[in-house]
Scaffold this active site. Sequence first.
Site, mmCIF file in Angstrom:
data_model
loop_
_atom_site.group_PDB
_atom_site.id
_atom_site.type_symbol
_atom_site.label_atom_id
_atom_site.label_comp_id
_atom_site.label_asym_id
_atom_site.label_seq_id
_atom_site.Cartn_x
_atom_site.Cartn_y
_atom_site.Cartn_z
ATOM 1 N N GLN A 191 0.895 -1.179 -0.187
ATOM 2 C CA GLN A 191 0.056 -0.066 -0.033
ATOM 3 C C GLN A 191 0.758 1.294 -0.095
ATOM 4 O OE1 GLN A 191 -3.595 -0.420 0.262
ATOM 5 N NE2 GLN A 191 -3.517 1.794 -0.097
ATOM 6 N N PHE A 192 1.378 1.434 -1.199
ATOM 7 C CA PHE A 192 2.449 2.796 -1.150
ATOM 8 C C PHE A 192 1.621 3.945 -0.988
ATOM 9 C CE2 PHE A 192 0.585 2.926 -5.538
ATOM 10 C CZ PHE A 192 0.586 4.280 -5.522
ATOM 11 N N THR A 193 0.346 4.089 -1.060
ATOM 12 C CA THR A 193 -0.350 5.322 -0.823
ATOM 13 C C THR A 193 -0.296 5.743 0.818
ATOM 14 O OG1 THR A 193 -2.325 4.282 -0.418
ATOM 15 C CG2 THR A 193 -1.916 5.102 -2.823
#
Length: 151
Positions: free
Chosen positions: A79-81
């Site tokens: 989940q890079f966000t």
Amino acid sequence: MKIVLQRVQQSHVNVNQHIVGQINQGLTLLVGISPTDTDAELQWLARKCLDLRLFPDPEGNPWQASIQDIQGEILVVSQFTLYGDCRKGRRPSFSGSAKPDQAEQIYEKFVAFLRQSGLKIETGQFGAMMQVEISNDGPVTLLLEREAKPA
């Protein structure tokens, strides 16, 4: 590294309408990777996820059992966000997130640390557009974070 940890009754990840990871009772971990993450952060956070007492004991007393105690399952989703910075403008900046090649290696190493527990560990598909379905139990949602110490 940042982790959104959710205690779940069940959870699964779809990629192109196919389930790629699925668990029953346990934890869903949404994992954001920083370019400065080292084995120390990965091991500390893996241990924290495995040892936190988030489940009731057999008598129903809350907050007494860990995921290991109940032999639960874990779904890990990249989940890079989680490193999205929304302080300026109307579009988030993801400059605090590791680049994909580096992030994937770190993510896989984190998953390997979790797998050492012997529990069922499922994952999403790194870098794919995923639909994550989570049946949050409680609801229990925690934010875990550990950044590398400056040299």
